[in-house]
Structures are given as structure tokens and as C-alpha cells.
Design an enzyme around this catalytic site. Structure first.
Site, PDB file in Angstrom:
ATOM      1  N   ASP A 452       0.824  -1.209   0.000  1.00 37.24           N
ATOM      2  CA  ASP A 452       0.000   0.000   0.000  1.00 37.24           C
ATOM      3  C   ASP A 452       0.858   1.260   0.000  1.00 37.24           C
ATOM      4  O   ASP A 452       1.918   1.307   0.628  1.00 37.24           O
ATOM      5  CB  ASP A 452      -0.891  -0.016   1.244  1.00 37.24           C
ATOM      6  CG  ASP A 452      -1.830   1.164   1.310  1.00 37.24           C
ATOM      7  OD1 ASP A 452      -2.700   1.279   0.435  1.00 37.24           O
ATOM      8  OD2 ASP A 452      -1.686   1.975   2.248  1.00 37.24           O
ATOM      9  N   GLU A 505       1.136  -0.544  -5.144  1.00 34.60           N
ATOM     10  CA  GLU A 505       0.186   0.540  -5.407  1.00 34.60           C
ATOM     11  C   GLU A 505       1.028   1.815  -5.498  1.00 34.60           C
ATOM     12  O   GLU A 505       1.371   2.420  -4.482  1.00 34.60           O
ATOM     13  CB  GLU A 505      -0.846   0.670  -4.285  1.00 34.60           C
ATOM     14  CG  GLU A 505      -1.910   1.707  -4.607  1.00 34.60           C
ATOM     15  CD  GLU A 505      -2.464   2.437  -3.398  1.00 34.60           C
ATOM     16  OE1 GLU A 505      -3.507   3.105  -3.532  1.00 34.60           O
ATOM     17  OE2 GLU A 505      -1.857   2.364  -2.314  1.00 34.60           O
TER      18      GLU A 505
END
Length: 783
Positions: A452, A505
């Protein structure tokens, strides 16, 4: 049992004593905790031989005594336990609230002298290194147990060396709490890294949350503190009580705890496991095909809300059955590591090594992964090494100093999320995170990590204004420590875990996210080493395009074609994730223009375009059946729209049926995935048909087998639409039409078979004449 050797070293400048901790006598173990193992407390046996009270020991130095009682002593084993002395054995123990403590050797008992404040001591004549036990008498009970201070350190020199070097790849086996046997005694070893602490003690439900009797010893320059406590087993709850460098008393959960209480409770739990895996076949074949040349269709799930109230074990069956029926190859789980605030959806982690207790224990989570694997479904886990929350009982200023976070506030505070950023330049912190990535993959058999917020890690000026950040040593904005950490994490995972995949990401144009770490690019950096990267550009541009009314789409045609300009610069995943269906962004079907029929038709066409486009695909739960509302974490997907009593149930089931067919056709046609990372796998048939709102392209498998994908994003039927196609041995047929009745469409179809015509078009030697249904996608292959 061996007796610990005495250690006589004391610090040159001892810290000033602070007030002792008052015991908390009302704490209870959590209702969900496992039962404690039966403590190794033997029934009191009448001794054969009674010995009078032993000779007293010389009083402790006032400073040593004060530091021991206040939890500020770095080496309690030098004071407590048994130490050979001339003519006998000197024994001292710390048992607050006891009325008497005796030493038991065989059948003989010696009563120690009460030195006050819970200290008992005496010299036993002529016993040498004889193993002993302590008999402790309280006003209303008596117990007999091994002495925690009679055991040598339970961590070896190699463990401590690797920890000090930041290279302990199995850190979870060395730090944290572990049930083990020492010299025939079962207990729990507690170890914690706290290099700035003056002292550390253990408090838990096993000592009425009074840590006075359990001070830990420092294992030198490693910064690790350790204590083996007999009689403690799985299910015991605990925390560490630290005395900071300024004398401040701190209470912290274990950063390496593998199990926690159910939030909002915050204690750590001693974890044991007897889980037997059944996914050997899956693991054995996981690395058979590189991910870049394999099918990957991902269903993103927030476990806590997919079926609210469901446990890991219930989800194991219901989720596996559902995902199998829809044909997804993988599930991606939003973070499952323990987090205090459910509203963070798991993205503000406090327990990096513990699956959230909200849904069950660690073995229950293993059961979920195991069940998915046995059904042939891979498991990707969202992993959050970018930041952590400021909760005072967790990692923030863990030992009274900036430890896990950077000491420079320009690098430690995340301006967007109010959280703290890891100090990636500190080798022990980097080790904590690299080992954590390995932990999930090795201990829980996770197949991949989606990392993330990578962009927030890579740039020192991320979300910061001028003056709020400092450049790196070369004057640039790149966070070189974070780059080195990501490279190490990826290289280590791929070296140790066959078939694993890491997914970034990353929302910027950082060069080489999926390039090998040893491959130096024009910017002077090696690649970050990820296997895949979320294609945020495709996601943004394609959603912008379909949000326009069809009459305006011709002015935005390039938003759909631009992705192919950079399609092979990285290895991509096409994500329609949870982030795109919350906070006012609307559910996917609700982003579409037009009435309900048109929105569903747009939705179906968009999904078929996505599945045919180069790159893997990810779809967030609820979007597979076109729920109309945004995702709400407390409610989960709108399953009720599929109920028979809902008049629109057929509409939603049609979209759900399409997703199942997309997945099955996708997996069975290598043209859609075998050359995802190679330009040879794609060729435009119609890239510039802006006036028609039509996109057409050919995908090819490694053996050249073609698939033609055509999408008509206008609400009109286009008759006699000619498109170039590659030469084929025979006729073509329609294998997918999103306008089919079974999906809720108007059933505008192409008659079969379709004969290619020897008329070159669009760079192809032949062409087909098609009937394009409205707001629909068609896939065709040679027969």
C-alpha cells in the site's frame, strides 16, 4: 536444570530511581482468549527433611535495590536467582505480596529471609549448582514453581548477531513471546527490542498485571530484552512495562505479538499453533508458471464486511464457494493485520504480526487461506509498511525515544493521515518490516503482497510543502532509505518464497517499479523489484471516459487509448478497487450515464473491455453484481439486491453471470494473459474510431492464437462494421457478447459462422464485417 551464572557488571552512572508501579489486581483475561496451559505448579509435598531458616545475605546496595524494584535494572539476573558462593548457594527472589518464600531441592526445604518489598534471600549451605524450585506462600494460597532467574538466556549469539545486523529474516522466531521447554520446564520466552529503555518488565493476567516480579534482562548491545517465565502458555495476555531513558514509565503491546486481544482491548496474547496445512499441492505447483505469463483475475475483499459477523472459518467456506463459482483466480484481502480503529479498514496497523482478532485466531486465518488454496484460489494480502498510527500503547516512541519512526519530524510525520512513517534507514526497523513480509508468506502461505501507498514512501516531499521536507544527500526528493528497503524486501521475498508475487500501489511515474533490483535504469537507480504494479493511470482515464455521456465520448477517445502508449513500461494490474467506490466516488454502475438499462450496459461493456485489455484485473466486492450504492464498511456488499423478492434481482444477477463468464473465458484463452508483458501480444484493429465510440484490438497467445475484442461505447447498433483481423485457418465465432439476454442485454448478436474476407484493413491482411450491439463488448476467436 542449570543455574544461571552471576553477572556482576553494573553501570557506571546508574539512573535515578522512580516510583514503583502499583499492581492492578482486577484485570481479567479476554473472553476470546484460549485457556492457559496448566501452570507447572506441583502439589505441596511434605518434605522428608526440614532445614532451619538459612543464613541471610548481605543487603543489596540501595541503588541496585531501587532500580530493581522500580523496573530500571538492566540485569536482574545478576541480583535474582541462585549464585554459587563460598560454601553454598546464594538465592534471592522478588515476590511481592508473598508472606514466605522457600527453596526446594529434592525433599528438603529452606525458608528464605524476608528483606522487605517482596525480596526474599538466603544462603543455602553446600548445594553447589543443584537444581531448585521456589515455594511461594501468599496470605490465601501457596504455589511451587521453577525460578525464572535460574535459566540462562534463551537467544543464542547467532540470533543476536543477526538482529544487530538487521538481517534476521525469521525475526518472528527470535522476538515476541514463544512457548518452549527449558530443561524439562514448559514456559514462555518473552523477548523485545527496546534499546533505549533503562529496564523492561512483563505484566499480564498471570501476575495480576503487576510486573514487579518479572523484570527482564538486557542482552547487551543488541537492544534486546529477554526473560523465560515458567508455567505460562498459549492464551496468556501480557504487555511490556518499560522505563524510558528519562525515567518515564511506559506500557506497550508487543510489536512482535502473533495474537492480540479483540479491539478495543490492546493486550498481546501468547500464541501457540497446532495447525496442520493441507495445501501441499498448491504450494508445490505455485511457481510452475511466472505470474507475468499466467492468468490473474482478482476479487478484492474486505473480510470484516463481506459477510458482517462472519469468522475466518465461516468465510473459509462461503468466500471460497463464491469466488470459485465466479471463476476468480485470486482473492486480495484488505489488510488483516491487527488495527485498533475499524474505520481505517486495516490501513493503520498496530499489530504487524497478528491477524485481526475480530474474526478469530491465527489458526483460524490459516484455515481460511488453506481452504482457498485447496480450491485452487491464490491469496494476496494488502500490506502496509508505509506508516503506523500514534497510539501510545503501540509503536510510537516505543521505548521512550523515536525507535520505529524517524527522529526528524520532516520524515516521521505523515501529513495526510496523521500517522508516523517508519525510519527505513534504521537497520533494525528495516529488518522488522522485511521479516514481516516473509512472515505472512511463510507462516500463513500468502501468495502475494500488495504493498500500500508506495508513492508516499518513495518521495520525501510527498504531500509536503516547501520547508516541510529535507532533500536527500544528493539534493533530490527521493527517499533513498525507502528505495533500499523496498528493494531488499522484494529481493528477499522472491529468493525465499517460490511463486510469490509483490504488487505495488504506486501512483506516479517512478521508473522501474517492476524492474529487477540489479537492473540499473537511466536514473541511476536499480529497479524496485516488484512483480506487478497497479495501473492507476488506466483506472483514472478509463473511468473518466465512461462517465461521459456517449455523445461526448468522441472528445475523450484518447483517454481510452493512451494506456497502450505505456502498457509495457511496467507489468500491470488494472484495479477497480475499494478506493474507487467510496467517499462520494459512487459505485461502478452508478458512475455510468443514462437510465438503469444504459448504466448496466455501460458497466458490462466496461468490464469486458477491462478483462480484454493487457494486464491482470482486480475488481472490488459488490461491483461484480452492479450494486448501486457505495461500499460502507459497517454494512458490506448489498447482497439483498440479488434476492428473489427484489424486482431488479435479474438485472444484478445478469451482471454477476457476466463476470463469471468473463473469468472462465479469460482463463481458457491464453491470448488474454500469456503475453501481457510483451508488445507482440497486442495490436489495434481500430484505435481511432472516435466518432463511433468504438475500440477494437487483437490479443495473441504465445503461439499466435488470436482473440478479437470490440467495444461499442455508443447506444446505437452499428451494422456492417468492418474490422481488420489476422489471418486464420477458418471462420470466426462470437464467444462473448455483453448484450446477450442472459446478462440483461437486448440480444443483438452476430450470426455464426463469420467468414473473414481477403480485404486488408488496419494493417491486417483480412477483415470481418460485424454487427456491433449498443453499449456492449464482443469477443471473437477463430473456430
Amino acid at each position: 536444570m542449570s543455574v544461571a551464572d552471576p553477572v556482576a557488571v553494573e553501570p557506571a552512572d546508574p539512573p535515578e530511581p522512580v516510583d514503583p508501579v502499583q499492581p492492578v489486581k482486577t484485570a481479567q483475561p479476554p473472553a476470546t482468549a484460549e485457556p492457559l496451559v496448566e501452570p507447572l505448579v506441583e502439589p505441596l509435598v511434605e518434605p522428608v527433611d526440614r532445614v532451619p531458616d538459612v543464613a541471610p545475605l548481605a543487603p543489596l546496595d540501595d541503588d541496585v535495590r531501587a532500580r530493581l524494584l522500580t523496573g530500571a535494572h538492566h540485569d536482574p539476573h545478576s541480583v535474582l536467582g541462585a549464585h554459587p558462593v563460598r560454601g553454598g548457594l546464594a538465592v534471592r527472589c522478588l515476590r511481592p505480596h508473598a508472606t514466605q518464600v522457600s527453596v526446594v531441592i529434592g525433599t528438603r526445604v529452606w525458608n528464605l529471609h524476608d528483606e522487605g518489598d517482596g525480596l526474599f534471600a538466603g544462603r543455602i549451605p553446600g548445594q553447589g549448582h543443584a537444581p531448585y524450585r521456589l515455594r511461594v506462600t501468599y496470605p490465601d494460597s501457596a504455589v511451587e514453581t521453577a525460578d525464572p532467574y535460574s535459566f540462562p538466556p534463551t537467544l543464542g549469539d547467532l540470533d543476536l548477531h543477526l538482529i544487530s545486523e538487521g538481517r534476521h529474516e525469521e525475526l518472528w522466531t527470535a522476538l515476541g513471546s514463544h512457548v518452549l521447554e527449558r530443561g524439562g520446564v514448559l514456559g514462555t520466552r518473552f523477548t523485545v527490542w527496546a534499546p533505549n529503555a533503562r529496564g523492561v518488565r512483563i505484566r499480564g493476567d498471570f501476575n495480576h498485571w503487576d510486573g514487579t516480579a518479572l523484570p527482564m534482562r538486557s542482552l547487551g548491545s543488541s537492544g534486546v530484552w529477554e526473560l523465560f517465565v515458567p508455567g505460562i502458555g498459549p492464551g496468556a495476555t501480557y504487555k511490556y512495562e518499560l522505563t524510558g531513558p528519562d525515567g518515564q514509565r511506559l506500557e506497550r503491546a508487543d510489536p512482535m505479538a502473533r495474537r492480540t486481544e479483540v479491539p478495543p482491548a490492546t493486550a498481546s496474547i501468547v500464541c501457540g499453533s497446532d495447525y496442520e496445512w493441507g495445501d501441499d499441492t498448491w504450494l508445490r505447483h505455485r511457481a510452475d508458471r511466472p505470474v507475468h505469463t499466467a492468468p490473474m483475475s482478482v476479487y478484492e475483499v474486505h473480510l470484516a464486511s463481506w459477510k458482517p459477523g462472519a469468522t475466518y472459518r465461516r468465510l473459509a467456506h462461503e468466500l471460497t464457494e463464491y469466488v470459485s463459482a465466479l471463476g476468480f483466480t485470486h482473492v486480495e484481502l484488505m489488510p488483516v493485520a491487527e488495527h485498533p480503529f475499524g474505520g481505517s479498514w486495516g490501513y493503520q496497523v498496530t499489530g504487524f504480526y497478528a491477524p485481526t482478532a475480530r474474526l478469530g485466531g491465527p489458526d483460524d486465518f490459516k484455515y481460511l487461506v488453506d481452504t482457498l488454496h485447496q480450491a485452487g484460489i491464490g491469496v494476496i494480502l494488502d500490506w502496509v509498511p508505509a506508516h503506523f498510527p500514534r497510539d501510545e500503547w503501540a509503536l510510537a516512541e516505543f521505548d521512550g525515544r523515536h525507535l520505529y519512526e524517524h527522529e526528524d519530524p520532516r520524515r516521521s510525520a505523515h501529513p495526510d493521515w496523521g500517522t508516523l512513517v517508519f525510519d527505513y534507514g534504521r537497520k533494525e526497523v528495516r529488518n522488522f518490516l522485511v521479516a514481516n513480509a516473509l512472515y505472512w508468506c511463510e507462516e500463513f502461505h500468502i501468495d502475494g503482497l500488495r504493498v500500500d501507498a508506495v508513492a508516499s514512501m518513495l518521495y520525501l516531499d510527498y504531500s509536503r510543502e516547501d520547508g516541510q521536507w529535507a532533500p536527500n544527500e544528493f539534493g533530490g526528493r527521493e527517499n533513498l532509505d525507502a528505495v533500499a528497503f523496498l528493494q531488499e524486501m522484494n529481493a528477499t521475498l522472491y529468493r525465499r518464497v517460490p511463486g510469490v508475487v509483490t504488487i505495488a500501489e504506486e501512483s506516479t511515474a517512478w521508473n522501474g517499479v517492476t524492474r529487477a533490483t540489479h537492473d540499473i535504469g537511466p536514473d541511476g537507480f536499480g529497479g524496485l523489484g516488484f512483480g506487478l504494479k497497479w495501473n492507476m493511470g488506466w483506472m483514472h482515464d478509463s473511468l473518466e471516459y465512461v462517465a461521459h455521456e456517449p455523445v461526448h465520448r468522441k472528445y475523450h477517445h484518447n483517454e481510452m487509448t493512451f494506456s497502450m502508449v505505456y502498457a509495457y513500461s511496467e507489468n500491470y494490474v488494472l484495479p477497480i478497487s475499494h478506493d474507487e467506490v467510496v467517499h462520494g466516488k459512487q459505485a461502478l454502475v452508478s458512475k455510468m450515464p443514462g437510465d438503469w438499462w444504459q448504466r448496466r450496459a455501460n458497466h458490462r461493456a466496461y468490464l469486458a473491455h477491462m478483462w480484454a485489455h493487457p494486464g491482470k484485473q482486480l475488481l472490488f466486492m459488490g461491483q461484480e453484481f452492479a450494486q448501486g450504492a457505495e461500499w460502507v464498511a459497517d454494512e458490506g456488499p448489498q447482497w439483498w439486491v440479488l434476492d428473489e423478492n427484489n424486482p431488479a434481482a435479474g438485472d444484478h444477477r445478469g451482471v454477476q453471470r457476466l463476470v463469471g463468464d468473463l473469468n472462465r473465458l479469460y482463463v481458457s484463452h491464453p491470448a488474454l494473459w500469456e503475453q501481457d508483458a510483451r508488445p507482440e501480444g497486442f495490436q489495434w484493429s481500430a484505435a481511432d474510431a472516435a466518432e463511433d465510440n468504438v475500440f477494437a484490438f487483437v490479443r495473441r497467445a504465445a503461439d499466435g492464437s488470436p482473440l478479437l475484442a470490440v467495444v461499442n461505447f455508443s447506444p446505437v447498433v452499428r451494422e456492417g462494421y468492418r474490422l481488420g483481423v489476422p489471418p486464420a485457418a477458418g471462420q470466426w465465432r462470437e464467444i462473448l457478447n455483453t448484450d446477450a439476454t442472459r446478462y440483461g442485454g437486448s440480444d443483438v448478436r452476430n450470426a455464426e459462422p463469420l467468414d473473414p474476407e481477403p480485404e486488408p484493413l488496419g494493417g491486417f491482411p483480412a477483415s470481418l464485417t460485424l454487427r456491433l450491439p449498443p453499449l456492449a463488448a464482443v469477443w471473437l476467436t477463430p473456430m
